[in-house]
Design a protein around this motif. Structure first.
Motif, PDB file in Angstrom:
ATOM      1  N   ALA A  13       0.956  -0.953  -0.138  1.00  0.00           N
ATOM      2  CA  ALA A  13       0.015   0.038   0.063  1.00  0.00           C
ATOM      3  C   ALA A  13       0.601   1.076   0.004  1.00  0.00           C
ATOM      4  O   ALA A  13       2.068   1.039   0.516  1.00  0.00           O
ATOM      5  N   SER A  29       2.929  -6.160   7.013  1.00  0.00           N
ATOM      6  CA  SER A  29       2.181  -4.688   7.299  1.00  0.00           C
ATOM      7  C   SER A  29       3.445  -3.608   8.140  1.00  0.00           C
ATOM      8  O   SER A  29       2.939  -2.821   8.368  1.00  0.00           O
TER       9      SER A  29
ATOM     10  N   CYS B  92      -4.064   0.962   1.822  1.00  0.00           N
ATOM     11  CA  CYS B  92      -4.116  -0.031   2.524  1.00  0.00           C
ATOM     12  C   CYS B  92      -5.448  -0.484   2.899  1.00  0.00           C
ATOM     13  O   CYS B  92      -6.113   0.263   3.819  1.00  0.00           O
ATOM     14  N   GLU B 116      -4.878  -5.856   3.707  1.00  0.00           N
ATOM     15  CA  GLU B 116      -3.979  -5.908   4.862  1.00  0.00           C
ATOM     16  C   GLU B 116      -4.459  -6.842   5.976  1.00  0.00           C
ATOM     17  O   GLU B 116      -3.727  -7.560   6.674  1.00  0.00           O
TER      18      GLU B 116
END
Lengths: 110, 373
Positions: A13, A29, B92, B116
């Motif tokens: 991300a 993460s 995310c 995620e």
């Protein structure tokens, strides 16, 4: 001399925040922030432009730095980002992956 | 929250960027949980194109964390199309679901798209209790099967356990189930009034003795002496701080395009069908009002012992009638945790005593007085 190619990992991300890229690893993460130079590498990592060209066009043009030194530093940085699975690196051009995300986007915002 | 994420969130707040958004894709649901605050009828959900456009606007506005929730998100036939779009924009993405529609194929697709985390509601390890809350027979088995599918794909799964009267003794069993499945587990004793203001769901909340038991469970809170300690008085900087992230770095968008400061704060600030998301975020009067509030501006709380450590929810306070007022549920939590009543509880008690005094006040009536003379 072999050339290095970089592509953004579509599993991460990413978003720009005040000129800085935030990248969250798709593996665990973990959150990273990229400095200005690393952000340029991220934005330029299209899988087809070799790193030496990116350094010449985007880094040497904007920063007062010797091309050989800049390329050495950029290679180290690219390998480090690859170790965190933020970038993929290869000595061959990297074709777009079938995964849906990230093929053309860099995660930049206004 | 990691140090770097905290740092980025603080930076987003300084720059007035909506860092973290929850988007409910639908209020429709395939479960009928007894404590749910939503109206499950479809009153005109945003279309696929509308949601994609909204996601584009959110990415431009700087949203980083996008939580897709509902209702049940997998009831949207376009769910994977929307998820693909969200990931193409490099959000995310976190999912909240009951997971009963997730099988091997869906789990693999979620993994491929780089989600995620997936948060799944589990109310009990016992089918009769869990299914008694969802009102769907077999729902616990379906949800637990889905957790196994997701875990087998290497995904991060979080069990969300809402604590209420029906399942108040089962949270250790849910935690054991989570450990067996190798997933995280959260426990939340907060029950939310319905979005239309109906407060009947609050009767499902646990009593003080259960809450006390939870707050003294070392497996949940760690050092109970520290967790239940009487808080130090709040300093000036704490009183100058903002109550929570709602409207500062976070907001919520309903399936109908309405933007709120938080999912638990039903103050409409605009609709993305009429205005750009970023314009609502930056310029709506309601958002600015929420954003202007500091702890020192609250009506009762600044003088309260708990002001610096309270979990006061501005949305729950708003649902009680005043976004600057106390949230009684949080007052109760602070009291149960420390044994010290909140300023709001003391004020209510004082008002009740005065009212009782008024009820038994004896006035000397002239005729009566004359009769005894």
């Amino acid at each position: 001399m072999s050339r290095l190619y970089m592509a953004r990992n579509p599993k991460v991300a990413a978003r720009g925040l005040d000129g800085e890229m935030m990248i969250m690893s798709g593996r665990d993460s973990t959150l990273f922030t990229l400095n200005k130079t690393a952000t340029i590498l991220w934005q330029s990592a299209d899988g087809t432009t070799p790193l030496d060209e990116i350094v010449e066009r985007r880094i040497c043009a904007d920063f007062e730095v010797e091309p050989a030194e800049a390329l050495h530093d950029a290679e180290s940085l690219a390998r480090e980002l690859a170790s965190h699975e933020i970038l993929q690196i290869s000595e061959e051009p990297i074709p777009p992956r079938n995964a849906a995300a990230g093929e053309s986007r860099t995660g930049e915002s206004q | 929250m990691s140090g770097l994420l905290q740092e980025m969130t603080e930076k987003a707040q300084r720059l007035n960027i909506p860092f973290n958004v929850q988007l409910d894709l639908t209020y429709r649901c395939n479960e009928r949980c007894v404590h749910c605050y939503l109206d499950h009828d479809d009153h005109g959900e945003m279309s696929t194109a509308e949601i994609k456009h909204l996601m584009d606007e959110m990415a431009e506005a700087g949203v980083f964390i996008l939580t897709l929730s509902g209702g049940e998100i997998f009831l949207r036939k376009d769910f994977f199309e929307l998820l693909e779009h969200a990931r193409r924009l490099m959000f995310c993405v976190k999912l909240k679901t009951n997971a009963v529609l997730i099988r091997e194929r869906e789990a693999a697709r979620i993994r491929d798209l780089g989600v995620e985390s997936v948060q799944i509601s589990i109310y009990s390890h016992r089918p009769e209790v869990h299914d008694g809350i969802t009102l769907i027979p077999g729902s616990l088995k379906r949800s637990v099967d889905a957790i196994r599918f997701l875990k087998s794909q290497g995904l991060r799964v979080i069990i969300a356990n809402v604590l209420m009267r029906q399942n108040m003794q089962d949270y250790p069993g849910v935690r054991a189930l989570a450990a067996e499945l190798g997933v995280e587990c959260t426990l939340d004793p907060t029950i939310t009034p319905m979005m239309d203001g109906n407060r009947s769901t609050l009767d499902l909340g646990v009593d003080q003795s259960t809450l006390r038991q939870v707050f003294r469970d070392t497996a949940l809170v760690g050092d109970t002496d520290e967790f239940c300690a009487i808080p130090a008085p709040a300093g000036e900087s704490e009183l100058e701080s903002t109550p929570c992230s709602a409207g500062h770095t976070a907001c919520y968008v309903s399936p109908y395009g309405e933007v709120f400061p938080c999912v638990q704060f039903p103050l409409s600030t605009g609709n993305v069908r009429q205005q750009r998301f970023v314009d609502i975020w930056r310029d709506s009067d309601q958002m600015k009002e929420v954003r202007s509030i500091r702890l020192k501006d609250l009506t009762t709380c600044p003088s309260c012992t708990h002001v610096g450590s309270c979990t006061r929810c501005p949305g729950l306070a708003y649902l009680e009638g005043n976004m600057r007022g106390p949230s009684s549920q949080d007052c109760e939590k602070s009291f149960v945790r420390t044994g010290i009543p909140s300023a709001n509880m003391l004020a209510k008690k004082h008002a009740a005593v005065n009212q009782a005094r008024n009820l038994v006040q004896i006035r000397t009536l002239p005729n009566f007085a004359g009769a005894t003379a």
